[in-house]
Design a protein around this motif. Structure first.
Motif, PDB file in Angstrom:
ATOM      1  N   GLN A 284       0.168  -1.343   0.134  1.00 38.27           N
ATOM      2  CA  GLN A 284      -0.316   0.020  -0.389  1.00 38.27           C
ATOM      3  C   GLN A 284       0.710   1.258  -0.290  1.00 38.27           C
ATOM      4  N   ARG A 285       0.661   2.047  -0.975  1.00 40.29           N
ATOM      5  CA  ARG A 285       1.498   3.392  -1.601  1.00 40.29           C
ATOM      6  C   ARG A 285       1.035   4.413  -0.074  1.00 40.29           C
ATOM      7  N   ILE A 286       1.730   4.847   0.611  1.00 36.78           N
ATOM      8  CA  ILE A 286       1.338   5.478   1.433  1.00 36.78           C
ATOM      9  C   ILE A 286       1.860   7.773   1.554  1.00 36.78           C
ATOM     10  N   ALA A 287       0.753   8.477   1.295  1.00 39.19           N
ATOM     11  CA  ALA A 287       1.523   9.862   0.720  1.00 39.19           C
ATOM     12  C   ALA A 287       0.474  10.123   0.789  1.00 39.19           C
ATOM     13  N   PRO A 288       0.189  11.631   0.945  1.00 36.08           N
ATOM     14  CA  PRO A 288      -0.837  12.701   1.453  1.00 36.08           C
ATOM     15  C   PRO A 288      -1.999  12.613  -0.087  1.00 36.08           C
ATOM     16  N   LEU A 289      -2.831  12.563   0.650  1.00 38.38           N
ATOM     17  CA  LEU A 289      -4.128  11.715  -0.171  1.00 38.38           C
ATOM     18  C   LEU A 289      -5.028  13.089  -1.263  1.00 38.38           C
ATOM     19  N   PRO A 290      -5.246  13.003  -2.344  1.00 38.48           N
ATOM     20  CA  PRO A 290      -5.292  13.609  -3.186  1.00 38.48           C
ATOM     21  C   PRO A 290      -6.201  15.038  -3.289  1.00 38.48           C
ATOM     22  N   GLU A 291      -7.585  14.198  -2.320  1.00 34.50           N
ATOM     23  CA  GLU A 291      -7.924  14.833  -2.027  1.00 34.50           C
ATOM     24  C   GLU A 291      -8.058  15.466  -0.872  1.00 34.50           C
ATOM     25  N   VAL A 292      -7.057  15.706   0.063  1.00 37.96           N
ATOM     26  CA  VAL A 292      -7.462  16.614   1.028  1.00 37.96           C
ATOM     27  C   VAL A 292      -6.213  17.772   0.702  1.00 37.96           C
ATOM     28  N   MET A 293      -4.652  17.657  -0.543  1.00 35.51           N
ATOM     29  CA  MET A 293      -4.694  18.866  -0.522  1.00 35.51           C
ATOM     30  C   MET A 293      -5.295  19.964  -0.873  1.00 35.51           C
ATOM     31  N   ARG A 294      -4.788  21.108  -0.302  1.00 34.33           N
ATOM     32  CA  ARG A 294      -5.700  22.462  -0.854  1.00 34.33           C
ATOM     33  C   ARG A 294      -4.226  22.570  -1.964  1.00 34.33           C
ATOM     34  N   ARG A 302       7.765  12.331   1.402  1.00 35.85           N
ATOM     35  CA  ARG A 302       7.704  11.344   0.589  1.00 35.85           C
ATOM     36  C   ARG A 302       7.178  10.233   0.870  1.00 35.85           C
ATOM     37  N   ALA A 303       6.355   9.643  -0.588  1.00 37.18           N
ATOM     38  CA  ALA A 303       6.036   8.871  -0.859  1.00 37.18           C
ATOM     39  C   ALA A 303       6.635   7.241  -0.074  1.00 37.18           C
ATOM     40  N   PHE A 304       5.691   6.374   0.230  1.00 41.52           N
ATOM     41  CA  PHE A 304       6.684   5.032   0.567  1.00 41.52           C
ATOM     42  C   PHE A 304       5.351   4.408   0.313  1.00 41.52           C
ATOM     43  N   HIS A 321      12.251   9.443  16.467  1.00 40.17           N
ATOM     44  CA  HIS A 321      10.695  10.074  16.375  1.00 40.17           C
ATOM     45  C   HIS A 321      11.233   9.134  14.588  1.00 40.17           C
ATOM     46  N   ARG A 322      10.699   8.642  14.093  1.00 40.45           N
ATOM     47  CA  ARG A 322       9.923   7.129  12.464  1.00 40.45           C
ATOM     48  C   ARG A 322       9.979   7.884  11.750  1.00 40.45           C
ATOM     49  N   LEU A 323       9.519   9.019  11.608  1.00 36.05           N
ATOM     50  CA  LEU A 323       8.358   9.709  10.660  1.00 36.05           C
ATOM     51  C   LEU A 323       9.735  10.379   9.551  1.00 36.05           C
ATOM     52  N   GLY A 324      10.741  11.009  10.769  1.00 35.65           N
ATOM     53  CA  GLY A 324      11.544  11.847  10.256  1.00 35.65           C
ATOM     54  C   GLY A 324      12.911  11.357   8.637  1.00 35.65           C
ATOM     55  N   PRO A 325      12.842  10.392   8.356  1.00 38.98           N
ATOM     56  CA  PRO A 325      13.624  10.696   7.363  1.00 38.98           C
ATOM     57  C   PRO A 325      12.759  10.645   5.997  1.00 38.98           C
ATOM     58  N   PHE A 326      11.279  10.688   6.360  1.00 34.55           N
ATOM     59  CA  PHE A 326      10.460  10.222   5.433  1.00 34.55           C
ATOM     60  C   PHE A 326       9.683  11.936   5.460  1.00 34.55           C
ATOM     61  N   GLU A 327      10.655  12.718   5.943  1.00 37.22           N
ATOM     62  CA  GLU A 327       9.856  14.125   5.304  1.00 37.22           C
ATOM     63  C   GLU A 327      11.103  14.899   4.768  1.00 37.22           C
ATOM     64  N   LEU A 328       9.636  15.450   4.308  1.00 37.45           N
ATOM     65  CA  LEU A 328      10.496  17.027   2.833  1.00 37.45           C
ATOM     66  C   LEU A 328      10.823  17.924   3.198  1.00 37.45           C
ATOM     67  N   ARG A 329      10.201  18.731   4.758  1.00 40.43           N
ATOM     68  CA  ARG A 329      10.503  19.531   5.885  1.00 40.43           C
ATOM     69  C   ARG A 329       9.646  19.563   7.428  1.00 40.43           C
ATOM     70  N   ALA A 330      11.167  18.776   7.468  1.00 40.22           N
ATOM     71  CA  ALA A 330      10.831  18.787   8.777  1.00 40.22           C
ATOM     72  C   ALA A 330      11.586  19.649  10.160  1.00 40.22           C
ATOM     73  N   ALA A 331      11.997  20.585   9.052  1.00 39.76           N
ATOM     74  CA  ALA A 331      12.371  21.694  10.158  1.00 39.76           C
ATOM     75  C   ALA A 331      11.646  21.999  10.993  1.00 39.76           C
ATOM     76  N   ALA A 332      11.183  22.687  12.361  1.00 39.34           N
ATOM     77  CA  ALA A 332      10.841  23.101  13.308  1.00 39.34           C
ATOM     78  C   ALA A 332      11.033  23.866  13.171  1.00 39.34           C
ATOM     79  N   GLY A 333       8.905  24.606  12.923  1.00 41.79           N
ATOM     80  CA  GLY A 333       8.302  26.096  12.957  1.00 41.79           C
ATOM     81  C   GLY A 333       8.073  26.419  10.607  1.00 41.79           C
TER      82      GLY A 333
END
Length: 370
Positions: A284-294, A302-304, A321-333
């Motif tokens: 199963q591909r896990i990535a932001p669902l297009p329907e929720v994106m503005r 990134r998709a995985f 922080h398990r999602l860290g390696p999969f984040e495209l914009r992980a910087a705080a703020g």
């Protein structure tokens, strides 16, 4: 309530300590009546604000949970070798104690971990009465999970079936649904000051959602957005729903997986909890669902595939922080959808063996009670 006496077998393990928490205001834990009008909006609000909620009017008969509680207590009261002989050592399925995963995490607990999809409950060598109770409970709690996924989708204004299909798509599918039974014996070691004994260390669940029920003994805590740990009052008549890492990604950060932990019981009663983990098929591909994106919104991840993420999660420590390696914009703020700031990268360290406040007690070794 069924009380058991701790077996007399001794096994030396280090105690891991964590800060105790003060009682939070009742509103810290949202409560949702699953049968009420507006349940979908309430579920979405709870997933967005806390990532955790108490679910009532779920439709599971009390006798189903009570039967499993009695059978599970009887199983955990058996000698360790008998439990191992019946279920096999957890690798990762089966019976485990103390060790949580393969990377050095330990806790004051023993557990059973079983696969729903591969029907490991029915195929196991567990006592027939326990197998029967587990099967009946799993059918019931799986339906609760499916209903919650439908409400989550409706709250996001998606097709009601889109999330449920990922986890419970079709009969005989290769979805990765699991059931875990955790038993926390009373801890005989008194702790002074602000630290208690860790039953299960702080972590987020990697799946899409988790559905938990416990007996009357407390110990579960969730981490609020302001960094406070809030105790979750036990309620055997309700279920508690966790947003998992995968749902956080599917909603592009709108819903947030919540860190949670368990502090070992200090009284005379054991804590017993049952958790259903709703995970999809490995492919199963896990990535932001297009329907929720503005319009113009960029993905924070990134998709995985679920198989890729699960494999990565097994290589981490609980509090990582398990999602860290999969984040495209992980910087705080960095602004999350809805204007909230992403504070994941600035998440405070957990109370581990490197925490000087708890170090003296962590060096102790005490007799294991099961």
């Amino acid at each position: 309530m069924v009380a058991i006496t701790a077996p007399s077998s001794l096994d030396q393990i280090p105690l891991i300590l964590c800060p105790k928490t003060n009682a939070a205001e009742p509103s810290a834990i949202p409560s949702v009546d699953l049968s009420a009008p507006g349940a979908a909006a309430a579920v979405a609000d709870a997933c967005r604000s806390v990532g955790f909620f108490r679910a009532t009017n779920h439709g599971v008969p009390a006798r189903v949970a009570a039967a499993l509680e009695a059978r599970a207590m009887a199983f955990f009261a058996l000698p360790v070798q008998d439990k191992l002989d019946m279920s096999g050592a957890a690798r990762p399925l089966g019976y485990g104690s103390k060790s949580i995963g393969l990377n050095g995490d330990v806790g004051w607990l023993e557990y059973l971990l079983l696969s729903v999809s591969s029907n490991s409950v029915a195929k196991s060598s567990l006592p027939l009465a326990l197998r029967t109770a587990l099967e009946e409970y799993t059918v019931a709690v799986r339906e609760v999970g499916g209903r919650v996924l439908e409400l989550v989708a409706e709250g996001l204004r998606l097709d009601r079936a889109v999330l449920r299909r990922m986890v419970q798509g079709r009969e005989g599918s290769d979805s990765d649904e699991m059931v875990r039974v955790n038993h926390y014996p009373p801890c005989p070691v008194a702790t002074a000051g602000d630290c208690g004994v860790t039953g299960f260390g702080e972590h987020t669940d990697p799946q899409i959602i988790s559905v938990l029920r416990s007996n009357c003994t407390g110990g579960l805590q969730i981490k609020l957005r302001d960094g406070r740990w809030a105790p979750v009052p036990p309620d055997p008549e309700a279920f508690f729903i966790n947003v998992g890492d995968s749902l956080q990604v599917l909603t592009n950060g709108r819903f947030r997986s919540v860190k949670h932990r368990v502090v070992a019981p200090e009284g005379m009663q054991s804590r017993l909890s049952f958790i259903y983990f709703g995970g999809p098929a490995p492919s199963q591909r896990i990535a932001p669902l297009p329907e929720v994106m503005r319009e113009g919104e960029q993905s924070l991840y990134r998709a995985f595939t679920w198989g890729e993420y699960k494999s990565a999660a097994y290589k981490t420590r609980l509090a990582d922080h398990r999602l860290g390696p999969f984040e495209l914009r992980a910087a705080a703020g960095f602004p999350l959808p809805g204007g909230e700031l992403n504070t994941a990268a600035a998440d405070p360290k957990h109370c581990s063996s490197s925490n000087s406040a708890c170090m003296p007690r962590q060096q102790q070794e005490v007799a294991q009670v099961y």
